[in-house]
Write an enzyme that holds these catalytic residues in place. Structure first.
Site, PDB file in Angstrom:
ATOM      1  N   ARG A  71       0.988  -1.312   0.073  1.00 56.84           N
ATOM      2  CA  ARG A  71      -0.034  -0.038  -0.133  1.00 56.84           C
ATOM      3  C   ARG A  71       0.908   1.206   0.040  1.00 56.84           C
ATOM      4  O   ARG A  71       0.695   2.370  -0.710  1.00 56.84           O
ATOM      5  CB  ARG A  71      -1.004  -0.011   1.235  1.00 56.84           C
ATOM      6  CG  ARG A  71      -2.006  -1.042   1.015  1.00 56.84           C
ATOM      7  CD  ARG A  71      -2.985  -1.051   2.278  1.00 56.84           C
ATOM      8  NE  ARG A  71      -4.047  -1.985   2.511  1.00 56.84           N
ATOM      9  CZ  ARG A  71      -3.932  -3.078   2.927  1.00 56.84           C
ATOM     10  NH1 ARG A  71      -2.657  -3.659   3.004  1.00 56.84           N
ATOM     11  NH2 ARG A  71      -4.991  -4.079   2.830  1.00 56.84           N
ATOM     12  N   ILE A 101     -11.006   6.653   1.961  1.00 59.14           N
ATOM     13  CA  ILE A 101     -10.766   5.293   1.492  1.00 59.14           C
ATOM     14  C   ILE A 101      -9.802   5.252   0.519  1.00 59.14           C
ATOM     15  O   ILE A 101     -10.031   5.241  -0.671  1.00 59.14           O
ATOM     16  CB  ILE A 101     -12.054   4.726   0.903  1.00 59.14           C
ATOM     17  CG1 ILE A 101     -13.278   4.690   1.770  1.00 59.14           C
ATOM     18  CG2 ILE A 101     -11.801   3.159   0.590  1.00 59.14           C
ATOM     19  CD1 ILE A 101     -14.473   4.147   1.527  1.00 59.14           C
ATOM     20  N   VAL A 102      -8.523   5.819   0.766  1.00 57.62           N
ATOM     21  CA  VAL A 102      -7.364   6.292  -0.184  1.00 57.62           C
ATOM     22  C   VAL A 102      -6.271   5.518   0.549  1.00 57.62           C
ATOM     23  O   VAL A 102      -5.975   5.856   1.881  1.00 57.62           O
ATOM     24  CB  VAL A 102      -7.185   7.745  -0.173  1.00 57.62           C
ATOM     25  CG1 VAL A 102      -5.980   8.053  -1.154  1.00 57.62           C
ATOM     26  CG2 VAL A 102      -8.563   8.278  -0.524  1.00 57.62           C
ATOM     27  N   ASN A 103      -5.515   4.591  -0.159  1.00 55.62           N
ATOM     28  CA  ASN A 103      -4.417   3.906   0.575  1.00 55.62           C
ATOM     29  C   ASN A 103      -2.958   4.704   0.082  1.00 55.62           C
ATOM     30  O   ASN A 103      -3.158   5.324  -0.920  1.00 55.62           O
ATOM     31  CB  ASN A 103      -4.335   2.596  -0.154  1.00 55.62           C
ATOM     32  CG  ASN A 103      -4.954   1.597   0.726  1.00 55.62           C
ATOM     33  OD1 ASN A 103      -4.920   1.853   2.185  1.00 55.62           O
ATOM     34  ND2 ASN A 103      -5.635   0.628   0.238  1.00 55.62           N
ATOM     35  N   ASP A 133     -11.613  -4.150   7.549  1.00 58.17           N
ATOM     36  CA  ASP A 133     -10.918  -5.229   8.362  1.00 58.17           C
ATOM     37  C   ASP A 133     -11.988  -5.932   9.441  1.00 58.17           C
ATOM     38  O   ASP A 133     -11.814  -6.870   9.769  1.00 58.17           O
ATOM     39  CB  ASP A 133      -9.842  -4.526   9.099  1.00 58.17           C
ATOM     40  CG  ASP A 133      -8.836  -3.955   8.025  1.00 58.17           C
ATOM     41  OD1 ASP A 133      -8.422  -4.441   7.340  1.00 58.17           O
ATOM     42  OD2 ASP A 133      -8.306  -2.579   8.071  1.00 58.17           O
ATOM     43  N   ARG A 136     -14.203  -8.347   7.560  1.00 58.91           N
ATOM     44  CA  ARG A 136     -13.334  -9.518   7.005  1.00 58.91           C
ATOM     45  C   ARG A 136     -13.164 -10.453   8.274  1.00 58.91           C
ATOM     46  O   ARG A 136     -13.427 -11.673   8.250  1.00 58.91           O
ATOM     47  CB  ARG A 136     -12.125  -9.129   6.510  1.00 58.91           C
ATOM     48  CG  ARG A 136     -12.031  -8.433   5.121  1.00 58.91           C
ATOM     49  CD  ARG A 136     -10.887  -7.844   4.560  1.00 58.91           C
ATOM     50  NE  ARG A 136     -10.823  -7.704   3.148  1.00 58.91           N
ATOM     51  CZ  ARG A 136      -9.974  -6.591   2.752  1.00 58.91           C
ATOM     52  NH1 ARG A 136      -8.991  -5.984   3.252  1.00 58.91           N
ATOM     53  NH2 ARG A 136      -9.944  -6.406   1.416  1.00 58.91           N
ATOM     54  N   HIS A 160      -4.269   0.274   8.587  1.00 61.21           N
ATOM     55  CA  HIS A 160      -4.982  -0.699   7.680  1.00 61.21           C
ATOM     56  C   HIS A 160      -3.756  -0.880   6.670  1.00 61.21           C
ATOM     57  O   HIS A 160      -4.013  -0.564   5.272  1.00 61.21           O
ATOM     58  CB  HIS A 160      -5.967   0.417   6.973  1.00 61.21           C
ATOM     59  CG  HIS A 160      -6.929  -0.368   5.796  1.00 61.21           C
ATOM     60  ND1 HIS A 160      -7.329  -1.402   6.112  1.00 61.21           N
ATOM     61  CD2 HIS A 160      -6.582  -0.062   4.459  1.00 61.21           C
ATOM     62  CE1 HIS A 160      -7.747  -2.018   4.691  1.00 61.21           C
ATOM     63  NE2 HIS A 160      -7.401  -0.898   4.096  1.00 61.21           N
ATOM     64  N   MET A 211     -15.418  -3.141  -0.126  1.00 61.97           N
ATOM     65  CA  MET A 211     -15.064  -2.014   0.488  1.00 61.97           C
ATOM     66  C   MET A 211     -16.355  -0.883   0.308  1.00 61.97           C
ATOM     67  O   MET A 211     -16.645  -0.382   1.370  1.00 61.97           O
ATOM     68  CB  MET A 211     -13.801  -1.326  -0.370  1.00 61.97           C
ATOM     69  CG  MET A 211     -13.458   0.023   0.152  1.00 61.97           C
ATOM     70  SD  MET A 211     -12.832  -0.365   1.905  1.00 61.97           S
ATOM     71  CE  MET A 211     -10.741  -0.379   1.753  1.00 61.97           C
TER      72      MET A 211
HETATM   73  C1  LMR Z   1      -7.940  -3.467   1.088  1.00 66.52           C
HETATM   74  O1  LMR Z   1      -8.025  -3.811   2.119  1.00 66.52           O
HETATM   75  O2  LMR Z   1      -8.468  -4.475   0.364  1.00 66.52           O
HETATM   76  C2  LMR Z   1      -7.538  -2.188   0.577  1.00 66.52           C
HETATM   77  O3  LMR Z   1      -7.073  -1.518   1.348  1.00 66.52           O
HETATM   78  C3  LMR Z   1      -7.020  -2.415  -0.692  1.00 66.52           C
HETATM   79  C4  LMR Z   1      -5.589  -2.921  -0.828  1.00 66.52           C
HETATM   80  O4  LMR Z   1      -4.698  -2.526  -1.569  1.00 66.52           O
HETATM   81  O5  LMR Z   1      -5.516  -4.135  -0.153  1.00 66.52           O
END
Ligand code: LMR
Length: 300
Positions: A71, A101-103, A133, A136, A160, A211
């Site tokens: 990331r 929501i920006v990596n 997260d 998931r 993250h 997401m």
């Molecule tokens: C994710 O967790 O799915 C997002 O942050 C996208 C990524 O690059 O993993």
């Protein structure tokens, strides 16, 4: 009724009007309007109509990872993309909650928060979305235990990316049936979940649908808070609950955005070890964001 704006860039595969027409059929009390911008457009010059009056701006923007990338490889390009949007929010909706929501979230959020503060705006309005997260881990615990999904609430703290993602299984009664021997692998599965999606999409992007679901979950919590209803979600925010200046933990939302940041609570020995190990990693990533903020400023 909520007014929803959808904005995309013109090179997006689907025109903004199409996405707006699609969303407008959801049977919710909302009115959806689409806006499209050119890649070269500055939001601060073009997004007045889209942003004015917004209470919540969810920003799912930036270049996705390719297989093999981390990331943090996206830092410079995505900080620039985030700044284009956040500086326009600072101008047109400075009271809004801006959920990024920006990596790499671990660096982009500190960068944007510091630029926001430099502008003299209220802190507590900018946050990083980490609810994917939590989504998931809920799914993975359900698959292992068969517990009712709705009853599974594992807080995910830290950041993250990779090892900075720390699920606190010890704080979720539904996860108590999982053998301690299985926890390290399960923990790693949560850390690697985004990478699994990136690999499966084979260079064509990263998580988008899960997401969107997670972003909606966070968005609902923020809007509930703004409406005066109690709501709590994990999010990555400016924080004093650990020695790190930015940290994800449970956050209570209120009429002004982030209201209370919950303490991280009791950790078991495994989790304490993980927290100690992730702290310098996350600090480096936070510092990369702070560096960006030192070298840049929002446009007037
Ligand atoms: C994710 O967790 O799915 C997002 O942050 C996208 C990524 O690059 O993993």
């Amino acid at each position: 009724m909520w007014l929803n704006s959808v904005s995309t860039i013109l090179l997006a595969m689907v025109p903004a009007e199409g996405v707006a027409a699609d969303l407008s059929h959801l049977n919710k009390k909302s009115k959806v309007t689409g806006y499209a911008f050119d890649k070269k457009d500055r939001a601060i010059e073009k997004a007045a109509a889209c942003l004015t009056g917004c209470h919540l701006v969810l920003v799912p923007a930036g270049v996705p990872r390719k297989p093999g990338q981390d990331r943090k490889d996206l830092l410079n390009i995505n900080c620039g993309i985030a700044k284009n949007i956040v500086e326009a929010c600072a101008k047109y909706c400075p009271e809004a909650v801006v959920a990024l929501i920006v990596n790499p979230v671990n660096s982009v959020v500190p960068a944007m928060c510091e630029l926001w503060k430099k502008k003299g705006l209220k802190p507590g309005k900018i946050l990083g979305v980490t609810s994917l997260d939590v989504v998931r881990v809920g799914k993975f615990v359900h698959e292992l235990t068969g517990e009712t999904i709705e009853d599974i609430d594992v807080p995910v703290i830290g950041g993250h990316a990779g090892t900075t993602i720390l699920p606190l299984f010890s704080q979720c009664p539904s996860a108590s049936a999982i053998s301690v021997l299985k926890i390290p692998d399960l923990d790693k599965k949560v850390q690697d979940a985004g990478t699994v999606v990136v690999a499966a999409k084979n260079g064509k992007g990263s998580a988008t649908l899960s997401m969107a679901y997670a972003g909606a979950r966070l968005g609902r919590a923020v809007l509930a808070g703004l409406n005066g209803e109690a709501s709590v979600e994990c999010a990555y925010v400016a924080s004093t609950v650990t020695e790190l200046p930015y940290f994800a933990s449970k956050v209570a939302f209120g009429k002004d955005g982030v209201e209370t940041i919950h303490p991280i609570g009791d950790l078991n020995e495994y989790e304490k070890g993980r927290l100690a190990a992730l702290t310098p990693v996350l600090l480096d990533e936070i510092n990369a964001g702070l560096e960006y903020a030192k070298e840049n400023a929002f446009a007037a």
